[in-house]
Write an enzyme that holds these catalytic residues in place. Structure first.
Site, PDB file in Angstrom:
ATOM      1  N   GLU A   1       5.796  40.369  42.845  1.00 11.15           N
ATOM      2  CA  GLU A   1       7.198  40.009  43.037  1.00 11.15           C
ATOM      3  C   GLU A   1       7.281  38.927  44.109  1.00 11.15           C
ATOM      4  OE1 GLU A   1       9.686  43.016  45.009  1.00 11.15           O
ATOM      5  OE2 GLU A   1       7.977  44.371  44.891  1.00 11.15           O
TER       6      GLU A   1
ATOM      7  N   CYS B   1       7.891  46.760  42.647  1.00 15.16           N
ATOM      8  CA  CYS B   1       6.567  47.314  42.960  1.00 15.16           C
ATOM      9  C   CYS B   1       5.960  48.085  41.795  1.00 15.16           C
ATOM     10  CB  CYS B   1       6.659  48.267  44.153  1.00 15.16           C
ATOM     11  SG  CYS B   1       7.244  47.470  45.635  1.00 15.16           S
TER      12      CYS B   1
ATOM     13  N   HIS C   1       3.551  55.417  45.944  1.00 17.22           N
ATOM     14  CA  HIS C   1       3.928  54.066  46.380  1.00 17.22           C
ATOM     15  C   HIS C   1       4.461  54.228  47.805  1.00 17.22           C
ATOM     16  CE1 HIS C   1       5.837  50.317  46.992  1.00 17.22           C
ATOM     17  NE2 HIS C   1       7.034  50.860  47.042  1.00 17.22           N
TER      18      HIS C   1
END
Ligand code: HMG
Length: 373
Positions: free
Chosen positions: A78, A110, A222
């Site tokens: 990104e 993500c 994450h």
């Protein structure tokens, strides 16, 4: 069996200690080190970008045999450097991969790395002799003096996806998508627009929606900041004990958010720091990308899983890192913004001894890279 054959990682050698940032911002340093749980965050040096970091990560795992069998390169980021040309084309060239290869860039905050990994698995299923290289590389830059500043970081992950993988096989789980406004970067903005509290709430809600209610020694997450692991762990039906939780977030706490690579950095943290032999271990994996997409899946490690990582290079990653002063940090990130948006710039004089790949210059918007050793 299909899964991750080899897993590589790169994080920059320059870091900002969170105590330095807290002092400069007039914040109690316990907020950053204990509340957010971050000790350091990795910052890109002058001639690093998402392409050089991805190549550094891939370089540590690929041999000539792997290179010859790669049929596709998927680059999840990104932190795109071009609206049209895929970063994977630059990476493929720098890594010396075959020219009859598909090269594409993917985006979903993500989550794109995990999406790319599942696409790669489907590709390998229909082309069993081929391998797919999935690269995840990002620079989490929120700008100066805002609440996101403490949750920055930079780094890359490289995954080789194949049949009969050395590291472990991937088992599909549940996924969910919602149209949300928690974190996004419209094309007019150099930094993301973020509603931090909304993003944390969504992350937790979506984890609850997709988790599989199984008890395990390790679940990787994450990690936008290290203590997100504590919040996530509390959402699990069977939370991990503190010792295992600390292993899941150890690497994240000294690197920061590397966006697409962050979940896999958490996996590497377990592979490096677990006290147990992990053969045949099934590890939970929670991917989250704002906007928002979430997926819970598992990886079952193989008997010889150690062959799928390069422990020496992973241990070297965190050796000899240079702590930045506040002035260094400001100079570095001002330079970062300048060079990311420059149509012409010469960066050739910044090469550091530890670098294999450098962003040497930009000419008329085209990035020129060099392999320096
Ligand atoms: P904030 O408002 O500065 O911090 O934002 P806070 O007031 O919420 O405090 C943070 C913690 O420190 C709290 O603990 C406080 O109690 C504690 P918690 O209640 O959460 O357990 N605290 C202290 N502890 C000890 N001593 C003290 C002290 N003071 C306070 N003196 C926030 C924090 C993370 C929201 C902000 O940094 C931010 O917006 N970051 C960016 C967004 C983000 O990281 N979101 C996470 C989920 S979304 C996601 O993961 C996707 C993402 O990676 C993007 C993508 O997908 O591409 C971001």
């Amino acid at each position: 069996m299909i899964g991750i054959d080899k897993l590589g990682c790169y994080v920059p050698k320059t870091v900002l200690p969170l105590t330095t940032l807290a002092q400069a911002r007039g914040v109690d340093s316990n907020k950053y080190t204990q509340g957010i749980g971050q000790r350091e965050m990795a910052m890109v040096s002058h001639n690093e970008d998402v392409v050089t970091m991805a190549c550094e990560a891939a370089h540590t795992i690929l041999d000539d045999h792997d290179k010859a069998s790669i049929d596709m390169v998927l680059f999840a980021t990104e932190t795109g450097i071009d609206y049209s040309k895929a970063a994977s084309i630059y990476a493929l060239d720098l890594l010396g991969l075959p020219s009859n290869t598909r090269a594409i860039e993917l985006k979903q905050a993500c989550y794109a790395s995990t999406g790319a990994m599942f696409l790669a698995m489907d590709y390998v299923r229909s082309h069993p002799t081929k391998k797919v290289l999935v690269l995840s590389s990002d620079i989490a830059w929120y700008g100066f003096e805002n609440s996101g500043e403490v949750t920055q970081g930079a780094g890359a992950i490289a995954m080789l996806i194949s049949m009969n993988p050395r590291l472990g096989s991937i088992n599909e789980g549940l996924k969910a998508v919602r149209n949300e406004k928690d974190f996004y970067r419209p094309i007019f903005s150099k930094v993301p627009l973020v509603d931090g509290k909304l993003s944390i709430g969504l992350y937790q809600d979506m984890l609850k929606e997709v988790e599989d209610h199984q008890s395990r020694r390790y679940t990787c997450f994450h990690l936008p900041f290290a203590n997100m692991a504590n919040k996530a762990n509390r959402m699990l039906t069977y939370p991990m004990d503190e010792a295992h939780l600390n292993i899941v977030k150890e690497l994240g706490s000294v690197v920061g958010n590397i966006y697409n690579g962050s979940l896999y950095l958490s996996l590497i943290s377990v592979l490096l720091h677990a006290k147990e032999d992990l053969k045949d271990e099934t590890i939970g994996m929670f991917a989250y990308g704002s906007g928002a997409m979430a997926e819970f899946f598992t990886i079952t490690l193989n008997e010889n899983y150690q062959e799928g990582i390069n422990k020496t290079s992973l241990n070297q990653l965190l050796e000899g890192r240079q702590a930045l002063s506040m002035d260094d940090y400001i100079e570095l990130m001002q330079h970062y913004e300048l060079k990311e948006y420059a149509s012409d710039i010469d960066l050739s004089h910044y090469v550091k001894p530890y670098q294999t790949f450098v962003h040497e210059s930009t000419t008329h918007g085209h990035r020129n890279y060099k392999k320096v050793k």
